[in-house]
Scaffold this active site. Structure first.
Site, PDB file in Angstrom:
ATOM      1  N   TRP A 109       0.798  -1.224   0.000  1.00 25.71           N
ATOM      2  CA  TRP A 109       0.000   0.000   0.000  1.00 25.71           C
ATOM      3  C   TRP A 109       0.826   1.268   0.000  1.00 25.71           C
ATOM      4  O   TRP A 109       0.294   2.362  -0.138  1.00 25.71           O
ATOM      5  CB  TRP A 109      -0.932   0.015   1.220  1.00 25.71           C
ATOM      6  CG  TRP A 109      -0.242  -0.390   2.499  1.00 25.71           C
ATOM      7  CD1 TRP A 109      -0.283  -1.636   3.070  1.00 25.71           C
ATOM      8  CD2 TRP A 109       0.634   0.393   3.319  1.00 25.71           C
ATOM      9  NE1 TRP A 109       0.509  -1.669   4.199  1.00 25.71           N
ATOM     10  CE2 TRP A 109       1.082  -0.430   4.376  1.00 25.71           C
ATOM     11  CE3 TRP A 109       1.082   1.711   3.284  1.00 25.71           C
ATOM     12  CZ2 TRP A 109       1.953   0.017   5.362  1.00 25.71           C
ATOM     13  CZ3 TRP A 109       1.961   2.165   4.267  1.00 25.71           C
ATOM     14  CH2 TRP A 109       2.376   1.311   5.285  1.00 25.71           C
ATOM     15  N   ASN A 110       2.134   1.166   0.212  1.00 22.43           N
ATOM     16  CA  ASN A 110       2.888   2.417   0.452  1.00 22.43           C
ATOM     17  C   ASN A 110       3.127   3.252  -0.802  1.00 22.43           C
ATOM     18  O   ASN A 110       3.160   4.469  -0.733  1.00 22.43           O
ATOM     19  CB  ASN A 110       4.197   2.133   1.201  1.00 22.43           C
ATOM     20  CG  ASN A 110       5.143   1.237   0.442  1.00 22.43           C
ATOM     21  OD1 ASN A 110       4.724   0.394  -0.353  1.00 22.43           O
ATOM     22  ND2 ASN A 110       6.419   1.398   0.682  1.00 22.43           N
TER      23      ASN A 110
ATOM     24  N   PRO B 118      -3.458  -5.797  -6.036  1.00 20.06           N
ATOM     25  CA  PRO B 118      -2.948  -4.681  -5.233  1.00 20.06           C
ATOM     26  C   PRO B 118      -3.316  -4.855  -3.766  1.00 20.06           C
ATOM     27  O   PRO B 118      -4.164  -5.686  -3.418  1.00 20.06           O
ATOM     28  CB  PRO B 118      -3.667  -3.474  -5.827  1.00 20.06           C
ATOM     29  CG  PRO B 118      -4.945  -4.012  -6.376  1.00 20.06           C
ATOM     30  CD  PRO B 118      -4.680  -5.446  -6.792  1.00 20.06           C
TER      31      PRO B 118
ATOM     32  N   GLU C 260      10.526  -8.625  -3.132  1.00 19.18           N
ATOM     33  CA  GLU C 260      10.996  -7.292  -2.707  1.00 19.18           C
ATOM     34  C   GLU C 260      10.409  -7.053  -1.327  1.00 19.18           C
ATOM     35  O   GLU C 260       9.222  -6.752  -1.195  1.00 19.18           O
ATOM     36  CB  GLU C 260      10.489  -6.213  -3.676  1.00 19.18           C
ATOM     37  CG  GLU C 260      10.950  -6.372  -5.105  1.00 19.18           C
ATOM     38  CD  GLU C 260      12.408  -6.004  -5.314  1.00 19.18           C
ATOM     39  OE1 GLU C 260      13.070  -5.615  -4.331  1.00 19.18           O
ATOM     40  OE2 GLU C 260      12.877  -6.131  -6.447  1.00 19.18           O
TER      41      GLU C 260
ATOM     42  N   CYS D 228      10.342   1.486   1.786  1.00 27.71           N
ATOM     43  CA  CYS D 228      11.194   0.337   2.118  1.00 27.71           C
ATOM     44  C   CYS D 228      12.677   0.697   2.137  1.00 27.71           C
ATOM     45  O   CYS D 228      13.448   0.086   2.859  1.00 27.71           O
ATOM     46  CB  CYS D 228      10.938  -0.807   1.155  1.00 27.71           C
ATOM     47  SG  CYS D 228      11.152  -0.328  -0.562  1.00 27.71           S
TER      48      CYS D 228
HETATM   49  P1  NAD Z   1       2.125  -7.182   3.266  1.00 28.10           P
HETATM   50  O1  NAD Z   1       3.181  -8.216   3.138  1.00 28.10           O
HETATM   51  O2  NAD Z   1       1.247  -7.185   4.436  1.00 28.10           O
HETATM   52  O3  NAD Z   1       1.168  -7.225   1.978  1.00 28.10           O
HETATM   53  C1  NAD Z   1       1.679  -7.192   0.669  1.00 28.10           C
HETATM   54  C2  NAD Z   1       0.666  -7.829  -0.264  1.00 28.10           C
HETATM   55  O4  NAD Z   1       0.590  -9.232   0.000  1.00 28.10           O
HETATM   56  C3  NAD Z   1      -0.755  -7.293  -0.131  1.00 28.10           C
HETATM   57  O5  NAD Z   1      -1.305  -7.119  -1.415  1.00 28.10           O
HETATM   58  C4  NAD Z   1      -1.455  -8.414   0.624  1.00 28.10           C
HETATM   59  O6  NAD Z   1      -2.840  -8.476   0.387  1.00 28.10           O
HETATM   60  C5  NAD Z   1      -0.760  -9.636   0.060  1.00 28.10           C
HETATM   61  N1  NAD Z   1      -0.858 -10.860   0.867  1.00 28.10           N
HETATM   62  C6  NAD Z   1      -1.055 -10.968   2.198  1.00 28.10           C
HETATM   63  N2  NAD Z   1      -1.073 -12.267   2.573  1.00 28.10           N
HETATM   64  C7  NAD Z   1      -0.861 -12.996   1.452  1.00 28.10           C
HETATM   65  C8  NAD Z   1      -0.753 -14.395   1.184  1.00 28.10           C
HETATM   66  N3  NAD Z   1      -0.861 -15.305   2.157  1.00 28.10           N
HETATM   67  N4  NAD Z   1      -0.538 -14.788  -0.081  1.00 28.10           N
HETATM   68  C9  NAD Z   1      -0.392 -13.877  -1.071  1.00 28.10           C
HETATM   69  N5  NAD Z   1      -0.497 -12.553  -0.884  1.00 28.10           N
HETATM   70  C10 NAD Z   1      -0.720 -12.096   0.371  1.00 28.10           C
HETATM   71  O7  NAD Z   1       2.902  -5.786   3.120  1.00 28.10           O
HETATM   72  P2  NAD Z   1       2.322  -4.316   3.242  1.00 28.10           P
HETATM   73  O8  NAD Z   1       1.993  -4.053   4.658  1.00 28.10           O
HETATM   74  O9  NAD Z   1       1.289  -4.091   2.203  1.00 28.10           O
HETATM   75  O10 NAD Z   1       3.605  -3.450   2.814  1.00 28.10           O
HETATM   76  C11 NAD Z   1       4.590  -3.014   3.701  1.00 28.10           C
HETATM   77  C12 NAD Z   1       5.846  -3.850   3.561  1.00 28.10           C
HETATM   78  O11 NAD Z   1       6.265  -3.859   2.209  1.00 28.10           O
HETATM   79  C13 NAD Z   1       6.997  -3.289   4.352  1.00 28.10           C
HETATM   80  O12 NAD Z   1       7.646  -4.339   5.030  1.00 28.10           O
HETATM   81  C14 NAD Z   1       7.924  -2.716   3.276  1.00 28.10           C
HETATM   82  O13 NAD Z   1       9.280  -2.696   3.624  1.00 28.10           O
HETATM   83  C15 NAD Z   1       7.658  -3.635   2.133  1.00 28.10           C
HETATM   84  N6  NAD Z   1       7.997  -2.998   0.859  1.00 28.10           N
HETATM   85  C16 NAD Z   1       9.082  -3.455   0.168  1.00 28.10           C
HETATM   86  C17 NAD Z   1       9.446  -2.842  -1.023  1.00 28.10           C
HETATM   87  C18 NAD Z   1      10.631  -3.308  -1.821  1.00 28.10           C
HETATM   88  O14 NAD Z   1      10.711  -2.993  -2.985  1.00 28.10           O
HETATM   89  N7  NAD Z   1      11.560  -4.063  -1.243  1.00 28.10           N
HETATM   90  C19 NAD Z   1       8.698  -1.771  -1.509  1.00 28.10           C
HETATM   91  C20 NAD Z   1       7.604  -1.331  -0.770  1.00 28.10           C
HETATM   92  C21 NAD Z   1       7.254  -1.960   0.413  1.00 28.10           C
END
Ligand code: NAD
Length: 529
Positions: free
Chosen positions: A163-164, A188, A260, A294
């Protein structure tokens, strides 16, 4: 899928948590997702929760659309995609306004997010034809096989995003997939699905092949369904916790995946660093997007006598930041998207305070309907505190005074994460020497966060920050399957004719002789010594 699947109870918890965010009230659990503005609590719209049948249907349609798309030359694909990019530029204000409302961003951060798409994706369009061109394999191998590497589209890329940065992350990564000849099906974040819906709307309205870009909505369960729907690769961006489960599920299927994940970017500041430049960069690298980045600054190690003046200047600049609803252009720092993130801020501040740290600015959750936590500067921190060791992903800036560069480097590397790292030193060469010692996917000297938006720079992390790379040549090729095509230099003299049946002792002895002469202790290599 047993262990990696999101359980029904977890999904129900997510839904309840989501539909009724803290302080906003809201409707009961429903088969659709209600999206609310983090800065005001206002209901912005709803999206349906797609079931596994619908996910499979979207993937099947994407596969069909990919067939003709994959046959186009890379140049033709790039030309068509340019039309989409132009349409996004023309409708940039719509995207910015949505990021302000759905993403809780300040106008400046929202513009920055959309602009990053252009500095990133144009690289794939311009360089794609060259990067994905066949490559001949040179060297002695040519005596046996004339071989070339070809980069073939994988098929359908399943993308799961956070979501960020709800607009740039999915669209930027999708550009790499499309240029490489794939279709994309995107799931998404349930917190910010409207940005993806806008990206899809612009795609359709600019005359792009509709099914080449599919969007499915829902919670973790829909992401899990995407994994099982027959896609050819998963490109996941999100937390370490969920990333491990998704990578595990991919592992069971031997489904290629790029992960990522989270970051805990350290900043090493040496005694001779320019205090003014460094303080400005740190404050921006921390509070851009309310710290929900991130690769954003997560912890600062200030060496020796630089600690005092640096901290003082950081505090001064931070005090000048205005926080609030992004529709007011006077605000620099926006709201936080997830209620759970605000809880993490409170917990990490409390933990740091109890263990002896001092809060210099901010530190308390703001009252009111908006989900705001102020830019917060903390000094006197150490590695017993969560704020220095766990991902914060919000507006807390902890500073730790250390006595030497060696200590700073050791502490910077003392983390389970390794996405970005930063160094500020008196000279570039000194900074680069320190950079080589930091274990991270990217180390930037004298600047912050800019690397993500530059499409030529491979992006990704080490340790638990992820697997694989996006962007750059590596990232673009990762969207393809490597297929080698080879033939003998003389079609009438294949290796099979020389070494194959019927065997003869004479040829076998000749082969032994060649190995000994070339590689044995009395062979050419040793006699030349
Ligand atoms: P999250 O892991 O909670 O969710 C990410 C996505 O995964 C969402 O669309 C969610 O619905 C989905 N999801 C959840 N459970 C799942 C499952 N069991 N199977 C498949 N999909 C599933 O992360 P968030 O809270 O949305 O984002 C924040 C995190 O993302 C932070 O840790 C941040 O560091 C990381 N991030 C990393 C990067 C990068 O490029 N390395 C970029 C942005 C954010």
């Amino acid at each position: 899928m047993a262990e990696t699947e999101t359980s029904a109870s977890e999904v129900a918890h997510d839904m309840a948590h989501h539909v009724k965010p803290a302080g906003f009230g809201g409707p009961a659990v429903a088969p659709e997702i209600a999206v609310r503005a983090p800065a005001t609590g206002q209901l912005l719209g709803t999206v349906p929760v797609d079931d596994p049948d619908r996910v499979r249907e979207v993937v099947a349609k994407a596969r069909e659309a990919q067939r003709s798309w994959g046959e186009l030359r890379v140049k033709q694909r790039s030309k068509l995609l340019k039309r989409y990019l132009t349409a996004i530029a023309d409708r940039m204000d719509e995207a910015v306004d949505l990021l302000i409302s759905e993403g809780g961003k300040s106008r400046y951060d929202a513009v920055g997010e959309v602009a990053a798409l252009f500095t990133g994706a144009t690289y794939f369009l311009a360089r794609g034809p060259k990067i994905l061109r066949d490559r001949k394999i040179d060297g002695i191998v040519k005596l046996f096989l004339r071989a070339r590497i070809t980069y073939v589209p994988r098929g359908v890329i399943g993308m799961i995003t956070p979501w960020n940065y709800p607009f740039v992350i999915p669209v930027y990564e999708a550009f790499a997939a499309w240029v490489a000849g794939n279709a994309v099906v995107l799931k998404p974040s349930e917190w910010t699905p409207l940005s993806a819906a806008l990206a899809k709307k612009i795609w359709d309205e600019s005359g792009m092949p509709a099914d080449l870009f599919g969007v499915v909505n829902g919670y973790g369960e829909t992401g899990a369904a995407l994994l099982e729907s027959g896609v050819d690769k998963i490109h996941f961006t999100g937390s370490v916790k969920v990333g491990k489960r998704v990578a595990g599920a991919c592992g069971e299927r031997l489904l290629p995946c790029t992960m990522e994940l989270g970051g805990k970017a350290p900043v090493v500041v040496t005694e001779d660093a320019d205090v003014e430049l460094t303080a400005k960069a740190i404050v921006w690298g921390k509070f851009f997007n309310v710290g929900q980045t991130c690769i954003g600054v997560e912890r600062v190690y200030a060496v020796g006598k630089v600690a005092g003046p640096l901290t003082q200047r950081i505090v001064e600049i931070t005090k000048d930041l205005r926080q609030g609803d992004g529709t007011d252009d006077a605000n620099h720092v926006g709201a936080m998207v997830m209620p759970g993130q605000v809880d993490i801020m409170e917990d990490q501040v409390k933990d740091a305070r109890e263990k002896g740290a001092k809060i210099l600015v901010g530190g308390e959750r703001a009252e009111g309907p908006g989900r705001f936590f102020p830019p917060t500067v903390i000094e006197g921190t150490d590695h017993n505190m969560k704020v220095m060791t766990e991902e914060t992903f919000g507006p807390l800036l902890p500073i730790m005074a250390v006595s030497s560069t060696d200590e700073a480097v050791a502490l910077a590397n003392d983390s389970h994460l390794g996405l970005n790292a930063y160094v500020f030193a008196g000279t570039a060469s000194r900074g680069m020497r320190i950079a080589r010692r930091l274990r991270a996917g990217t180390v930037v000297v004298g600047d912050v966060i800019a690397n993500y938006a530059l499409g030529a720079i491979p992006f990704g992390g080490v340790k638990q920050s992820g697997l694989g790379r996006s962007h750059g040549e590596e990232g673009l090729r990762a969207m393809t399957e490597t297929r080698v095509l080879a033939r003998p230099p003389l079609m009438s003299w294949p290796v099979a004719r020389v070494l194959g049946y019927p065997y003869s002792l004479k040829r076998s002895n000749q082969a032994r002789g060649i190995v000994r002469r070339l590689f044995g202790s009395r062979g050419r290599a040793s006699s030349e010594r």
